[in-house]
Scaffold this active site. Structure first.
Site, PDB file in Angstrom:
ATOM      1  N   HIS A 127       0.841  -1.208   0.000  1.00 38.16           N
ATOM      2  CA  HIS A 127       0.000   0.000   0.000  1.00 38.16           C
ATOM      3  C   HIS A 127       0.873   1.254   0.000  1.00 38.16           C
ATOM      4  O   HIS A 127       0.528   2.262  -0.626  1.00 38.16           O
ATOM      5  CB  HIS A 127      -0.876   0.071   1.264  1.00 38.16           C
ATOM      6  CG  HIS A 127      -1.795  -1.097   1.469  1.00 38.16           C
ATOM      7  ND1 HIS A 127      -1.910  -1.764   2.665  1.00 38.16           N
ATOM      8  CD2 HIS A 127      -2.671  -1.693   0.620  1.00 38.16           C
ATOM      9  CE1 HIS A 127      -2.818  -2.714   2.557  1.00 38.16           C
ATOM     10  NE2 HIS A 127      -3.288  -2.708   1.336  1.00 38.16           N
ATOM     11  N   LYS A 165     -15.615  -8.834   5.127  1.00 37.53           N
ATOM     12  CA  LYS A 165     -14.518  -9.283   6.013  1.00 37.53           C
ATOM     13  C   LYS A 165     -14.625  -8.612   7.376  1.00 37.53           C
ATOM     14  O   LYS A 165     -14.798  -7.397   7.450  1.00 37.53           O
ATOM     15  CB  LYS A 165     -13.154  -8.871   5.429  1.00 37.53           C
ATOM     16  CG  LYS A 165     -12.835  -9.396   4.052  1.00 37.53           C
ATOM     17  CD  LYS A 165     -11.424  -8.906   3.674  1.00 37.53           C
ATOM     18  CE  LYS A 165     -11.230  -8.774   2.176  1.00 37.53           C
ATOM     19  NZ  LYS A 165     -10.117  -7.879   1.810  1.00 37.53           N
ATOM     20  N   ARG A 225      -2.316  -6.780  -7.716  1.00 35.77           N
ATOM     21  CA  ARG A 225      -1.185  -7.708  -7.632  1.00 35.77           C
ATOM     22  C   ARG A 225      -1.284  -8.677  -8.817  1.00 35.77           C
ATOM     23  O   ARG A 225      -2.278  -8.688  -9.530  1.00 35.77           O
ATOM     24  CB  ARG A 225      -1.216  -8.459  -6.305  1.00 35.77           C
ATOM     25  CG  ARG A 225      -0.929  -7.533  -5.129  1.00 35.77           C
ATOM     26  CD  ARG A 225      -1.178  -8.205  -3.812  1.00 35.77           C
ATOM     27  NE  ARG A 225      -2.486  -8.814  -3.820  1.00 35.77           N
ATOM     28  CZ  ARG A 225      -2.751 -10.034  -3.381  1.00 35.77           C
ATOM     29  NH1 ARG A 225      -1.781 -10.770  -2.886  1.00 35.77           N
ATOM     30  NH2 ARG A 225      -3.966 -10.522  -3.419  1.00 35.77           N
ATOM     31  N   SER A 260      -2.816  -8.114   3.078  1.00 34.87           N
ATOM     32  CA  SER A 260      -3.095  -7.938   4.505  1.00 34.87           C
ATOM     33  C   SER A 260      -3.526  -9.248   5.157  1.00 34.87           C
ATOM     34  O   SER A 260      -3.260  -9.469   6.339  1.00 34.87           O
ATOM     35  CB  SER A 260      -4.175  -6.876   4.702  1.00 34.87           C
ATOM     36  OG  SER A 260      -3.704  -5.624   4.290  1.00 34.87           O
TER      37      SER A 260
HETATM   38  O1  PNS Z   1      -9.173  -3.510   1.378  1.00 40.19           O
HETATM   39  P1  PNS Z   1     -10.275  -3.738   0.408  1.00 40.19           P
HETATM   40  O2  PNS Z   1     -11.075  -4.973   0.768  1.00 40.19           O
HETATM   41  O3  PNS Z   1      -9.793  -3.796  -0.990  1.00 40.19           O
HETATM   42  O4  PNS Z   1     -11.220  -2.450   0.600  1.00 40.19           O
HETATM   43  C1  PNS Z   1     -12.415  -2.435  -0.020  1.00 40.19           C
HETATM   44  C2  PNS Z   1     -13.206  -1.132   0.123  1.00 40.19           C
HETATM   45  C3  PNS Z   1     -13.514  -0.745   1.550  1.00 40.19           C
HETATM   46  C4  PNS Z   1     -12.463  -0.016  -0.565  1.00 40.19           C
HETATM   47  C5  PNS Z   1     -14.473  -1.527  -0.672  1.00 40.19           C
HETATM   48  O5  PNS Z   1     -15.085  -2.590  -0.019  1.00 40.19           O
HETATM   49  C6  PNS Z   1     -15.407  -0.375  -0.865  1.00 40.19           C
HETATM   50  O6  PNS Z   1     -15.199   0.460  -1.713  1.00 40.19           O
HETATM   51  N1  PNS Z   1     -16.457  -0.369  -0.035  1.00 40.19           N
HETATM   52  C7  PNS Z   1     -17.482   0.624  -0.117  1.00 40.19           C
HETATM   53  C8  PNS Z   1     -18.738   0.057  -0.784  1.00 40.19           C
HETATM   54  C9  PNS Z   1     -18.680   0.252  -2.265  1.00 40.19           C
HETATM   55  O7  PNS Z   1     -18.686   1.374  -2.744  1.00 40.19           O
HETATM   56  N2  PNS Z   1     -18.558  -0.880  -3.011  1.00 40.19           N
HETATM   57  C10 PNS Z   1     -18.386  -0.860  -4.424  1.00 40.19           C
HETATM   58  C11 PNS Z   1     -19.674  -0.902  -5.175  1.00 40.19           C
HETATM   59  S1  PNS Z   1     -20.693  -2.281  -4.809  1.00 40.19           S
END
Ligand code: PNS
Length: 162
Positions: free
Chosen positions: A20, A44, A92, A131
């Site tokens: 990150h 999660k 990745r 992570s």
């Molecule tokens: O670390 P991650 O799992 O890649 O993070 C994901 C995160 C929090 C960025 C993602 O889950 C997210 O954008 N959540 C907000 C809900 C949303 O807008 N989802 C996309 C459209 S369904």
């Protein structure tokens, strides 16, 4: 400010790791303003509480044009509310990432065509870090110095009571 000069780099950052940090370094060079946004992936259960993940990002951040902000709800309205026209995601070299990211990108684009997703890679030596693996190592009290900066490691250790 032109929305295309403002980027959001969202994630759970549970915890933030060198992969990150590579991406935030590149993003801060490419954009005038960067919102390093911590959300919670509903699929999660996080290991670290939101406030601890925020603190770890604060410790990891070295850029004056990067602001750390928690968010809840959908990412696209959050980006628009902050005047950001770009979402940064890191990829990745695993197909699992691509499928998940591509689906999210298409849904986000459907929500607004004013917010564009850009994929940035971590440095090659950090490509394999995620992570989930770091959490597994932390749970088993293994050395994570290859994956987390010292300031984040120390904070994680204090939370885990070590
Ligand atoms: O670390 P991650 O799992 O890649 O993070 C994901 C995160 C929090 C960025 C993602 O889950 C997210 O954008 N959540 C907000 C809900 C949303 O807008 N989802 C996309 C459209 S369904």
């Amino acid at each position: 400010m032109n929305p295309n000069r403002v980027a959001v780099f969202p994630g759970s950052f549970d915890p933030v790791h060198f992969g990150h940090i590579d991406v935030i370094d590149s993003t801060s060079q490419l954009f005038e303003k960067v919102i390093w946004a911590i959300g919670t992936n509903q699929a999660k259960a996080p290991m670290f509480k939101l406030e601890d993940r925020v603190e770890m990002l604060r410790r990891a951040n070295v850029h004056s044009n990067v602001v750390i902000t928690p968010f809840s709800g959908l990412l696209v309205p959050f980006a628009l509310s902050r005047g950001a026209g770009v979402i940064i995601r890191s990829l990745r070299m695993v197909s699992m990432d691509f499928e998940y990211e591509f689906q999210m990108t298409l849904i986000n684009r459907h929500l607004s065509d004013r917010v564009h997703t850009v994929y940035l890679p971590a440095r090659q030596e950090h490509m394999h870090i995620n992570s989930t693996a770091v959490r597994e190592l932390l749970r088993n009290n293994e050395d994570v110095s290859e994956y987390l900066p010292e300031s984040v490691r120390d904070y994680a250790a204090s939370i885990l009571g070590r």
